[in-house]
Design an enzyme around this catalytic site. Structure first.
Site, PDB file in Angstrom:
ATOM      1  N   GLY A   1     -14.567   4.239 -16.872  1.00 29.10           N
ATOM      2  CA  GLY A   1     -13.364   3.467 -16.569  1.00 29.10           C
ATOM      3  C   GLY A   1     -13.507   2.443 -15.457  1.00 29.10           C
ATOM      4  O   GLY A   1     -12.633   2.355 -14.595  1.00 29.10           O
TER       5      GLY A   1
ATOM      6  N   TYR B   1       0.840  -1.212   0.000  1.00 26.68           N
ATOM      7  CA  TYR B   1       0.000   0.000   0.000  1.00 26.68           C
ATOM      8  C   TYR B   1       0.867   1.250   0.000  1.00 26.68           C
ATOM      9  O   TYR B   1       0.526   2.244  -0.653  1.00 26.68           O
ATOM     10  CB  TYR B   1      -0.989   0.000   1.170  1.00 26.68           C
ATOM     11  CG  TYR B   1      -2.241  -0.765   0.807  1.00 26.68           C
ATOM     12  CD1 TYR B   1      -3.234  -0.173   0.029  1.00 26.68           C
ATOM     13  CD2 TYR B   1      -2.403  -2.093   1.175  1.00 26.68           C
ATOM     14  CE1 TYR B   1      -4.359  -0.885  -0.358  1.00 26.68           C
ATOM     15  CE2 TYR B   1      -3.522  -2.813   0.797  1.00 26.68           C
ATOM     16  CZ  TYR B   1      -4.497  -2.207   0.029  1.00 26.68           C
ATOM     17  OH  TYR B   1      -5.604  -2.916  -0.376  1.00 26.68           O
TER      18      TYR B   1
ATOM     19  N   HIS C   1     -14.801   2.846  -1.831  1.00 23.26           N
ATOM     20  CA  HIS C   1     -13.781   1.875  -1.385  1.00 23.26           C
ATOM     21  C   HIS C   1     -12.720   2.499  -0.487  1.00 23.26           C
ATOM     22  O   HIS C   1     -11.646   1.936  -0.323  1.00 23.26           O
ATOM     23  CB  HIS C   1     -13.142   1.187  -2.607  1.00 23.26           C
ATOM     24  CG  HIS C   1     -14.103   0.271  -3.313  1.00 23.26           C
ATOM     25  ND1 HIS C   1     -13.906  -0.220  -4.581  1.00 23.26           N
ATOM     26  CD2 HIS C   1     -15.302  -0.240  -2.903  1.00 23.26           C
ATOM     27  CE1 HIS C   1     -14.937  -0.993  -4.928  1.00 23.26           C
ATOM     28  NE2 HIS C   1     -15.795  -1.011  -3.935  1.00 23.26           N
TER      29      HIS C   1
HETATM   30  P1  OAD Z   1     -10.688  -2.323 -13.137  1.00 24.30           P
HETATM   31  O1  OAD Z   1      -9.210  -2.364 -13.272  1.00 24.30           O
HETATM   32  O2  OAD Z   1     -11.397  -3.585 -12.815  1.00 24.30           O
HETATM   33  O3  OAD Z   1     -11.328  -1.747 -14.473  1.00 24.30           O
HETATM   34  C1  OAD Z   1     -10.783  -0.609 -15.101  1.00 24.30           C
HETATM   35  C2  OAD Z   1     -11.526  -0.378 -16.387  1.00 24.30           C
HETATM   36  O4  OAD Z   1     -11.054   0.838 -16.951  1.00 24.30           O
HETATM   37  C3  OAD Z   1     -11.327  -1.467 -17.432  1.00 24.30           C
HETATM   38  O5  OAD Z   1     -12.607  -1.854 -17.927  1.00 24.30           O
HETATM   39  C4  OAD Z   1     -10.502  -0.784 -18.534  1.00 24.30           C
HETATM   40  O6  OAD Z   1     -10.880  -1.220 -19.817  1.00 24.30           O
HETATM   41  C5  OAD Z   1     -10.876   0.667 -18.336  1.00 24.30           C
HETATM   42  N1  OAD Z   1      -9.840   1.632 -18.731  1.00 24.30           N
HETATM   43  C6  OAD Z   1      -8.485   1.504 -18.680  1.00 24.30           C
HETATM   44  N2  OAD Z   1      -7.883   2.630 -19.085  1.00 24.30           N
HETATM   45  C7  OAD Z   1      -8.874   3.504 -19.403  1.00 24.30           C
HETATM   46  C8  OAD Z   1      -8.892   4.852 -19.897  1.00 24.30           C
HETATM   47  N3  OAD Z   1      -7.770   5.532 -20.134  1.00 24.30           N
HETATM   48  N4  OAD Z   1     -10.103   5.431 -20.124  1.00 24.30           N
HETATM   49  C9  OAD Z   1     -11.258   4.734 -19.899  1.00 24.30           C
HETATM   50  N5  OAD Z   1     -11.300   3.470 -19.439  1.00 24.30           N
HETATM   51  C10 OAD Z   1     -10.125   2.867 -19.196  1.00 24.30           C
HETATM   52  O7  OAD Z   1     -11.002  -1.184 -12.055  1.00 24.30           O
HETATM   53  P2  OAD Z   1     -12.333  -0.950 -11.224  1.00 24.30           P
HETATM   54  O8  OAD Z   1     -13.534  -1.236 -12.021  1.00 24.30           O
HETATM   55  O9  OAD Z   1     -12.182   0.381 -10.590  1.00 24.30           O
HETATM   56  O10 OAD Z   1     -11.467  -2.549  -5.172  1.00 24.30           O
HETATM   57  O11 OAD Z   1     -12.187  -2.052 -10.095  1.00 24.30           O
HETATM   58  C11 OAD Z   1     -13.141  -2.090  -9.083  1.00 24.30           C
HETATM   59  C12 OAD Z   1     -12.495  -2.452  -7.768  1.00 24.30           C
HETATM   60  O12 OAD Z   1     -11.738  -3.659  -7.926  1.00 24.30           O
HETATM   61  C13 OAD Z   1     -11.471  -1.451  -7.259  1.00 24.30           C
HETATM   62  O13 OAD Z   1     -12.055  -0.349  -6.585  1.00 24.30           O
HETATM   63  C14 OAD Z   1     -10.668  -2.297  -6.338  1.00 24.30           C
HETATM   64  C15 OAD Z   1     -10.503  -3.547  -7.158  1.00 24.30           C
HETATM   65  O14 OAD Z   1     -10.337  -4.718  -6.438  1.00 24.30           O
HETATM   66  C16 OAD Z   1     -10.933  -2.503  -3.970  1.00 24.30           C
HETATM   67  O15 OAD Z   1      -9.761  -2.245  -3.776  1.00 24.30           O
HETATM   68  C17 OAD Z   1     -11.926  -2.772  -2.887  1.00 24.30           C
END
Ligand code: OAD
Length: 248
Positions: free
Chosen positions: A192, A73, A123
């Site tokens: 995103g 972290y 989160h």
């Molecule tokens: P993810 O990493 O699961 O998803 C990120 C998304 O952003 C993907 O669908 C990519 O295609 C998209 N992406 C990447 N670059 C981008 C850009 N420049 N513009 C637009 N889209 C883009 O992340 P989260 O959905 O945030 O939880 O993940 C959810 C949770 O899973 C997080 O908050 C974390 C993780 O475990 C905890 O830590 C509790």
């Protein structure tokens, strides 16, 4: 941009301009262009393709190796401390009367100028620690110079980052505030996120049930998409500012 992409962007921009209760719902992709790693996408730098979430983001992992968890972290904290809000953060943050629900722990929306009261951190945040025994003690963390594992001055239990780990409940206050905002919303701008983590992702379904227009901005096709949603494929740093500028 092709003519049909421009037409779709204008259509989405009209929805944004007409919304009376707009809400954004963001994930790691919003901060990707600031250099903050995502969790699960095609990028080989995505955190959960390199690290095991059960070792680094769970109570069991913290019990078995607290130093390793805190070191990980702290390295994320130092990397976020160097990150600057990108064009998507700045465009969202400059909108008045928006509620921003985010899964991101980096506070880059606030760094971009969003009112802290308008941002709901589902989160948690990296800039705070709290007692792992939940005695009530918490401390602000300077994310540019975080300290190694230390004990709660009140009760001696280990201190930990104030982020939600797998298997833990979200803050009920924050979740309730997010649900209220979504119930009121006539537009949800989803930016995103892979929308794979619940209960956060369930907010998109709730918005749909309440007949809000849904606009999804993502670099790849999203699993959360339904036929009636508007999908804009591309980088948030390009598309979000374009969405707010398109009708000017
Ligand atoms: P993810 O990493 O699961 O998803 C990120 C998304 O952003 C993907 O669908 C990519 O295609 C998209 N992406 C990447 N670059 C981008 C850009 N420049 N513009 C637009 N889209 C883009 O992340 P989260 O959905 O945030 O939880 O993940 C959810 C949770 O899973 C997080 O908050 C974390 C993780 O475990 C905890 O830590 C509790």
């Amino acid at each position: 941009m092709t003519t049909s992409e421009k037409t779709l962007l204008d259509f989405a921009a009209r929805k944004v301009a007409d919304a009376r209760h707009p809400v954004s719902f963001s994930g790691a992709g919003l901060s990707a262009e600031s250099g903050v790693a995502t969790f699960r996408d095609k990028s080989e730098d995505a955190l959960w393709s390199k690290f095991d979430p059960t070792e680094l983001a769970s109570q069991a992992g913290f019990k078995s190796n607290p130093e390793m968890v805190i070191d990980w972290y702290n390295s994320r904290r130092r990397s976020v401390a160097m990150a600057k809000p990108n064009a998507a953060h700045l465009a969202l943050a400059s909108q008045k009367h928006w509620v921003h629900i985010t899964q991101n722990v980096d506070q880059l929306l606030e760094a971009g100028g969003a009112e802290p009261a308008d941002v709901l951190h589902l989160h948690g945040i990296l800039s705070e620690d709290h007692c792992n025994a939940n005695c009530g003690h918490s401390e602000h963390v300077d994310i540019s110079a975080p300290t190694a594992l230390y004990s709660c001055p009140n009760c001696g239990a280990p201190m930990r980052p104030s982020v939600v780990w797998f298997g833990e409940a979200l803050s009920q206050d924050v979740l309730q505030a997010a649900v209220s905002a979504i119930r009121k919303a006539d537009l949800l701008l989803v930016v995103g996120t892979s929308a794979m983590v619940r209960p956060a992702a369930g907010l998109i379904d709730l918005a749909r049930e309440n007949s809000a227009d849904i606009i999804v901005v993502n670099t790849e096709q999203s699993s959360t998409l339904m036929a009636q949603d508007i999908e804009l494929i591309g980088n948030a740093g390009v598309l979000i500012p374009a969405l707010f500028k398109a009708l000017r």
